[in-house]
Design an enzyme around this catalytic site. Structure first.
Site, PDB file in Angstrom:
ATOM      1  N   SER A  11      44.009  40.126  45.959  1.00 46.72           N
ATOM      2  CA  SER A  11      44.194  38.693  46.256  1.00 46.72           C
ATOM      3  C   SER A  11      43.985  38.482  47.745  1.00 46.72           C
ATOM      4  O   SER A  11      44.119  39.416  48.544  1.00 46.72           O
ATOM      5  CB  SER A  11      45.622  38.276  45.889  1.00 46.72           C
ATOM      6  OG  SER A  11      45.944  37.022  46.463  1.00 46.72           O
ATOM      7  N   TYR A  65      54.845  39.795  45.063  1.00 46.83           N
ATOM      8  CA  TYR A  65      53.456  39.735  44.581  1.00 46.83           C
ATOM      9  C   TYR A  65      52.479  40.083  45.703  1.00 46.83           C
ATOM     10  O   TYR A  65      51.602  40.942  45.539  1.00 46.83           O
ATOM     11  CB  TYR A  65      53.191  38.325  44.067  1.00 46.83           C
ATOM     12  CG  TYR A  65      51.756  38.006  43.748  1.00 46.83           C
ATOM     13  CD1 TYR A  65      51.200  38.355  42.520  1.00 46.83           C
ATOM     14  CD2 TYR A  65      50.941  37.326  44.669  1.00 46.83           C
ATOM     15  CE1 TYR A  65      49.885  38.040  42.222  1.00 46.83           C
ATOM     16  CE2 TYR A  65      49.630  37.011  44.372  1.00 46.83           C
ATOM     17  CZ  TYR A  65      49.101  37.363  43.146  1.00 46.83           C
ATOM     18  OH  TYR A  65      47.794  37.060  42.850  1.00 46.83           O
TER      19      TYR A  65
HETATM   20  P1  NAD Z   1      46.207  34.560  34.149  1.00 45.32           P
HETATM   21  O1  NAD Z   1      47.607  34.128  33.906  1.00 45.32           O
HETATM   22  O2  NAD Z   1      45.139  33.910  33.357  1.00 45.32           O
HETATM   23  O3  NAD Z   1      46.056  36.128  33.949  1.00 45.32           O
HETATM   24  C1  NAD Z   1      47.078  37.067  34.185  1.00 45.32           C
HETATM   25  C2  NAD Z   1      47.297  37.830  32.884  1.00 45.32           C
HETATM   26  O4  NAD Z   1      48.146  38.938  33.127  1.00 45.32           O
HETATM   27  C3  NAD Z   1      47.999  37.010  31.817  1.00 45.32           C
HETATM   28  O5  NAD Z   1      47.065  36.382  30.991  1.00 45.32           O
HETATM   29  C4  NAD Z   1      48.842  38.029  31.067  1.00 45.32           C
HETATM   30  O6  NAD Z   1      48.413  38.272  29.746  1.00 45.32           O
HETATM   31  C5  NAD Z   1      48.710  39.296  31.897  1.00 45.32           C
HETATM   32  N1  NAD Z   1      50.020  39.905  32.116  1.00 45.32           N
HETATM   33  C6  NAD Z   1      51.029  39.419  32.888  1.00 45.32           C
HETATM   34  N2  NAD Z   1      52.099  40.231  32.805  1.00 45.32           N
HETATM   35  C7  NAD Z   1      51.742  41.243  31.969  1.00 45.32           C
HETATM   36  C8  NAD Z   1      52.445  42.382  31.465  1.00 45.32           C
HETATM   37  N3  NAD Z   1      53.710  42.665  31.814  1.00 45.32           N
HETATM   38  N4  NAD Z   1      51.786  43.198  30.590  1.00 45.32           N
HETATM   39  C9  NAD Z   1      50.511  42.919  30.214  1.00 45.32           C
HETATM   40  N5  NAD Z   1      49.806  41.872  30.677  1.00 45.32           N
HETATM   41  C10 NAD Z   1      50.423  41.048  31.529  1.00 45.32           C
HETATM   42  O7  NAD Z   1      45.974  34.342  35.715  1.00 45.32           O
HETATM   43  P2  NAD Z   1      44.786  34.766  36.701  1.00 45.32           P
HETATM   44  O8  NAD Z   1      45.006  33.946  37.890  1.00 45.32           O
HETATM   45  O9  NAD Z   1      43.476  34.772  36.040  1.00 45.32           O
HETATM   46  O10 NAD Z   1      45.193  36.247  37.109  1.00 45.32           O
HETATM   47  C11 NAD Z   1      44.303  37.337  37.053  1.00 45.32           C
HETATM   48  C12 NAD Z   1      44.392  38.140  38.326  1.00 45.32           C
HETATM   49  O11 NAD Z   1      43.916  37.351  39.405  1.00 45.32           O
HETATM   50  C13 NAD Z   1      45.807  38.568  38.721  1.00 45.32           C
HETATM   51  O12 NAD Z   1      45.753  39.903  39.180  1.00 45.32           O
HETATM   52  C14 NAD Z   1      46.137  37.650  39.868  1.00 45.32           C
HETATM   53  O13 NAD Z   1      47.055  38.237  40.761  1.00 45.32           O
HETATM   54  C15 NAD Z   1      44.782  37.522  40.493  1.00 45.32           C
HETATM   55  N6  NAD Z   1      44.679  36.403  41.421  1.00 45.32           N
HETATM   56  C16 NAD Z   1      44.771  35.124  40.982  1.00 45.32           C
HETATM   57  C17 NAD Z   1      44.681  34.089  41.907  1.00 45.32           C
HETATM   58  C18 NAD Z   1      44.785  32.662  41.470  1.00 45.32           C
HETATM   59  O14 NAD Z   1      44.856  31.782  42.340  1.00 45.32           O
HETATM   60  N7  NAD Z   1      44.802  32.361  40.180  1.00 45.32           N
HETATM   61  C19 NAD Z   1      44.476  34.372  43.258  1.00 45.32           C
HETATM   62  C20 NAD Z   1      44.383  35.688  43.667  1.00 45.32           C
HETATM   63  C21 NAD Z   1      44.482  36.698  42.733  1.00 45.32           C
END
Ligand code: NAD
Ligand code: MG
Length: 285
Positions: free
Chosen positions: A178, A191
């Site tokens: 991130s 986080y």
């Molecule tokens: P998202 O909620 O669509 O995806 C995260 C997924 O993680 C969830 O769908 C869930 O099924 C899974 N998850 C959570 N806890 C879990 C557990 N204990 N066991 C198994 N699966 C689990 O959200 P996203 O934003 O697409 O996130 C994907 C990645 O992107 C993450 O690593 C997040 O940190 C990263 N990210 C997101 C952003 C943002 O602004 N959305 C920014 C930087 C990084």
């Protein structure tokens, strides 16, 4: 660049882990737009958190590039079935694998079931994560701190170790870090700390696995419109999400997926140990 929605967005609090189908506007995971060109033909990918958000966009892109996909997720069965529908519509196989990656045995099971179905792993995308907003340091529960590390970084260690036995030279590991790895948002302390760890782990593991010809990289998204956001951030931040980037809006998951495709593909044969930002213009160090 002008096609995608800008804030303000409607208030829409959800419980963790959030449901993509309830979001307004609906995140764009490339369902109607991503066009593949055989760049991952015949590859086998295991993607965590692939029911929704960035993981779903990566699953759709990988499938349209010719890969079969194992979709790991926590418990969002409806979102996961929707991802599977798009993977199968691309003519590829999809294996749905629900469960909690904080459990060591589940990490092993994800790899075992993927290999049982597809025979090997060519691309491991460690993308699942947990975050929660806390306004003060004092209010962060000890159990939540530990759980955040279990899900966000310890699971990556375990999945890499288990998957490596089934990876051949040319295979690729892609971790989702991130922008918080450089610029920690103080209200996401645990986080952000894990996201720094993921970037560091990526650089170290890439050096260890270089001699085996396995590449390891990470992607550092800025604000991306996904269920993670609406299930963990205060209303006001959700409503203005992404407005403080140079592009003035959050990214959509489909706008992050192409870098995963490149890093998974054989075109990236000399790219390893790196972190790629997709931040809408916010510079990282
Ligand atoms: P998202 O909620 O669509 O995806 C995260 C997924 O993680 C969830 O769908 C869930 O099924 C899974 N998850 C959570 N806890 C879990 C557990 N204990 N066991 C198994 N699966 C689990 O959200 P996203 O934003 O697409 O996130 C994907 C990645 O992107 C993450 O690593 C997040 O940190 C990263 N990210 C997101 C952003 C943002 O602004 N959305 C920014 C930087 C990084
Ligand atoms: Mg989800």
């Amino acid at each position: 660049m002008t096609d995608y929605p800008k804030p303000p967005f409607p208030a829409q609090a959800q419980a963790v882990p959030g449901s993509q189908s309830k979001m307004q506007p609906s995140p764009d995971c490339g369902e109607q737009s991503y066009v593949g060109s055989g760049r991952l033909a015949g590859k086998i990918a295991l993607i965590t958190g692939a029911d929704s958000g960035i993981g779903r966009a990566v699953a759709i892109a990988f499938a349209r590039e010719g890969a079969d996909v194992a979709v790991a997720y926590l418990n969002e069965h409806d979102d996961a079935k929707e991802t599977a529908r798009w993977v199968e519509q691309a003519g590829r196989q999809c294996l749905l694998l629900p469960g909690d990656i904080a459990q060591k045995a589940h990490c092993q099971a994800l790899v075992d079931k993927t290999v049982e179905r597809f025979g090997r792993i060519d691309v491991l995308v460690n993308n699942a994560a947990f975050q929660m907003t806390h306004e003060t340091f004092e209010e962060i529960p000890d159990e939540e701190w530990v759980m955040t590390f279990d899900v966000n970084i310890t699971a990556i260690f375990r999945l890499c170790q288990a998957a490596l036995k089934h990876m051949r030279p040319g295979a690729s590991i892609i971790n989702t870090s991130s922008i918080n790895s450089d610029l920690p948002k103080p209200t996401l302390l645990a986080y952000a700390t894990t996201k720094g760890a993921i970037a560091n782990f990526t650089g170290g593991l890439a050096q260890l696995l270089g001699p085996q010809e396995i590449r390891v990289n990470c992607v550092a998204p800025g604000p991306i419109w996904t269920p993670l956001i609406v299930s963990t951030m205060p209303d006001e931040e959700v409503q203005n999400f992404g407005g403080n980037t140079p592009l003035g809006r959050p990214g959509q998951p489909v706008e992050v997926a192409p870098i995963y495709v490149l890093l998974a593909s054989d075109e990236a044969s000399y790219i390893t140990g790196q972190r790629y930002g997709v931040t809408g213009g916010k510079p990282m160090l």
